[in-house]
Design a protein around this motif. Structure first.
Motif, PDB file in Angstrom:
ATOM      1  N   UNK A  26      -1.577  18.299  23.043  1.00 36.24           N
ATOM      2  CA  UNK A  26      -2.250  17.231  23.786  1.00 36.24           C
ATOM      3  C   UNK A  26      -3.756  17.295  23.555  1.00 36.24           C
ATOM      4  N   UNK A  27      -4.319  18.490  23.591  1.00 33.78           N
ATOM      5  CA  UNK A  27      -5.761  18.647  23.408  1.00 33.78           C
ATOM      6  C   UNK A  27      -6.169  18.320  21.972  1.00 33.78           C
ATOM      7  N   UNK A  28      -5.363  18.728  21.007  1.00 32.66           N
ATOM      8  CA  UNK A  28      -5.670  18.450  19.600  1.00 32.66           C
ATOM      9  C   UNK A  28      -5.702  16.947  19.353  1.00 32.66           C
ATOM     10  N   UNK A  29      -4.711  16.237  19.850  1.00 36.50           N
ATOM     11  CA  UNK A  29      -4.663  14.780  19.668  1.00 36.50           C
ATOM     12  C   UNK A  29      -5.858  14.121  20.360  1.00 36.50           C
ATOM     13  N   UNK A  30      -6.249  14.624  21.516  1.00 34.42           N
ATOM     14  CA  UNK A  30      -7.394  14.067  22.238  1.00 34.42           C
ATOM     15  C   UNK A  30      -8.671  14.194  21.417  1.00 34.42           C
ATOM     16  N   UNK A  31      -8.897  15.369  20.827  1.00 40.45           N
ATOM     17  CA  UNK A  31     -10.091  15.573  20.007  1.00 40.45           C
ATOM     18  C   UNK A  31     -10.052  14.662  18.779  1.00 40.45           C
ATOM     19  N   UNK A  32      -8.897  14.526  18.160  1.00 38.93           N
ATOM     20  CA  UNK A  32      -8.792  13.638  17.002  1.00 38.93           C
ATOM     21  C   UNK A  32      -9.108  12.200  17.393  1.00 38.93           C
ATOM     22  N   UNK A  33      -8.621  11.761  18.541  1.00 42.41           N
ATOM     23  CA  UNK A  33      -8.934  10.409  19.018  1.00 42.41           C
ATOM     24  C   UNK A  33     -10.442  10.230  19.161  1.00 42.41           C
ATOM     25  N   UNK A  34     -11.101  11.257  19.647  1.00 33.22           N
ATOM     26  CA  UNK A  34     -12.547  11.201  19.860  1.00 33.22           C
ATOM     27  C   UNK A  34     -13.299  11.081  18.530  1.00 33.22           C
ATOM     28  N   UNK A  35     -12.770  11.712  17.487  1.00 35.37           N
ATOM     29  CA  UNK A  35     -13.484  11.806  16.214  1.00 35.37           C
ATOM     30  C   UNK A  35     -13.271  10.607  15.294  1.00 35.37           C
ATOM     31  N   UNK A  36     -12.147   9.923  15.436  1.00 39.94           N
ATOM     32  CA  UNK A  36     -11.764   8.893  14.459  1.00 39.94           C
ATOM     33  C   UNK A  36     -12.474   7.584  14.739  1.00 39.94           C
ATOM     34  N   UNK A  37     -13.079   7.019  13.673  1.00 43.94           N
ATOM     35  CA  UNK A  37     -13.758   5.731  13.790  1.00 43.94           C
ATOM     36  C   UNK A  37     -13.922   5.138  12.395  1.00 43.94           C
ATOM     37  N   UNK A  38     -14.534   3.938  12.325  1.00 42.37           N
ATOM     38  CA  UNK A  38     -14.878   3.330  11.047  1.00 42.37           C
ATOM     39  C   UNK A  38     -13.731   2.588  10.389  1.00 42.37           C
TER      40      UNK A  38
END
Length: 495
Positions: free
Chosen positions: A144-156
């Motif tokens: 859950x925490x890993x997916x949350x961080x990935x959501x935070x990082x992904x853009x563009x």
């Protein structure tokens, strides 16, 4: 998901690595057929495909369950059969819950008291390097925490879309999450010939190639490794931190197997500890999120869904956005938070439960170490199977030779060759493992992942059956190849 893999492209890993589909789906059907009285060449299905310790027979640690039971049903606090230190921990935890009940919501990052205990645990683990509760976020397992961080990082979009570097072979949570987020997966290959070690040259190769297609922003490390079972050396960790600093990459350190280190000479080094010991040049700027879980280690409490992440050097405004993102889910399961607290705040010398707790913990870890060595040695005695040392974690990832005729038949059926092998293994022996194609592998190589979790005597039988099956499989398909070659020769001579 766009995927940039470089010159030695492997097939895209399955979204769950086959743990819950493919051979695992066949295993479920076989179990149903056995229950209905169907005759098979085996009497049970052995699920060696997933790291679920208690499903494979590991007993829960008594103290963890005592505190959980007391929190779940506080009337047991009157029961003289529960040790006083368990009762003290339960009272302390209940006092930190809304309405003194674990049935109440907690704040979104997790109960403050438990976050403080996690911070103290990290400080002890890392030799006194400070940890702050406000940088700790409790989670529904590490995933859950890993997916949350990935959501935070992904853009563009397009070439500015976020790229995330992940190891191959990898735990398929990463490829699945990146696919869902429509991020770019950047594969870097671990070095099988050097016990799945990280290679900085390979990281540089992967990054250079990927920058033509996306904006690389993060680098994931799994240590100890899943599915590969390696424990990275301190030198390799230092190299990775320097690389991340040079290239301005956010580091994700998946450290859920930190208690699972078995090989002589191997040692777990947390990325945070190494980062801070490298000095302020790195410790003051490299962004890091590290993850831990109660599902692995000596605990094996997968069903409680407890874990945490610690973030380091995250911009305060970004951390505010992380807090908002986390608040959407309300809170992690409080039962998992409670059990996590007992894991990070264990019985101490002089406590009534200390001796039993230490004995049970050591028994689990010693048994896993014995089974890790047994697995490696058994596979390496089998012709056509090569297994690196299982230095840590809960899995072996052996490389298997498959005859050309078997590869051709698999391809004709539209299956990856190692999936074909694993399905045949399941159908004839009842043993369920995961094909290496579910995790990613170099083109032309074939592997499977299996857990070392079955009880020792059952594991011995499993390993023997797998070795015998591979020998039989190789012989049968080699004979088919010879037969086919003979027929071709005869046809040519008849012309």
């Amino acid at each position: 998901m766009e995927q940039w893999q470089g010159p030695t492209a492997a097939g895209e890993p399955a979204r769950d690595g086959g743990e819950r589909s493919g051979s695992a789906g066949e295993a479920l059907e076989l179990e149903k057929e056995l229950q209905q009285g169907a005759k098979k060449p085996f009497t049970e299905v052995i699920r060696a495909n997933i790291g679920d310790a208690q499903a494979m027979g590991q007993k829960p640690i008594t103290f963890l369950r005592q505190v959980s039971a007391l929190c779940m049903f506080p009337d047991l606090l009157k029961d003289p059969n529960f040790p006083e230190d368990a009762k003290e921990k339960a009272r302390r935890l209940l006092a930190a819950c809304g309405g003194h009940s674990i049935g109440a919501y907690s704040v979104s990052p997790g109960i403050e008291l438990i976050r403080q205990d996690v911070a103290h645990f990290i400080e002890r683990r890392d030799g006194g390097i400070p940890s702050r509760a406000e940088n700790i976020f409790l989670s529904t397992g590490a995933s859950d925490a890993i997916v949350t961080i990935l959501k935070l990082l992904v853009s563009g979009e397009g070439r500015s879309r976020t790229g995330v570097m992940i190891p191959i072979p990898q735990y398929p949570l990463y490829s699945a999450a990146l696919a869902e987020l429509n991020a770019v997966q950047i594969n870097y290959y671990l070095d099988e010939d050097k016990c799945w070690a990280l290679d900085i040259g390979e990281l540089r190769r992967a990054l250079k190639d990927a920058r033509q297609h996306c904006q690389p922003r993060a680098l994931c490390i799994i240590n100890p490794g899943n599915p590969t079972g390696q424990v990275q050396s301190r030198q390799h960790i230092e190299d990775v931190i320097r690389f991340a600093w040079e290239e301005q990459l956010f580091l994700l350190a998946d450290e859920v197997y930190q208690d699972n280190v078995y090989a002589e000479g191997s040692q777990f080094h947390s990325f945070k500890k190494v980062l801070f010991e490298m000095g302020p040049k790195y410790s003051g700027s490299v962004e890091l999120a590290s993850f831990h879980s109660i599902s692995k280690g000596f605990m094996g409490e997968c069903g409680f869904r407890g874990g945490y992440m610690e973030v380091i050097n995250m911009d305060p405004l970004v951390q505010q956005q992380l807090s908002k993102l986390i608040s959407v889910r309300l809170c992690p399961p409080v039962t998992g938070q409670v059990l996590l607290d007992v894991v990070v705040n264990q019985p101490q010398p002089g406590d009534p439960s200390y001796q039993q707790f230490c004995q049970e913990k050591q028994a689990v870890l010693s048994s896993l170490a014995q089974k890790a060595q047994l697995t490696e040695e058994t596979f390496n005695r089998a012709p056509g199977i090569r297994c690196n040392p299982v230095q840590g974690a809960m899995y072996a990832f052996p490389r298997v030779h498959l005859p050309p005729q078997a590869v051709q038949e698999a391809q004709a059926l539209g299956q990856a060759p190692d999936m074909f092998f694993c399905l045949k293994l399941l159908e004839e022996t009842g043993i369920c493992v995961v094909p290496g194609s579910g995790f990613g592998q170099k083109e032309g190589t074939f592997h499977f992942r299996m857990t070392i979790l079955p009880p020792l005597e059952k594991l011995k039988v499993v390993l023997q059956k797998m070795s015998q099956f591979h020998a039989k499989f190789t012989q049968e398909y080699s004979q088919l190849q010879l037969l086919g070659n003979s027929q071709k020769t005869a046809e040519k001579q008849g012309q």
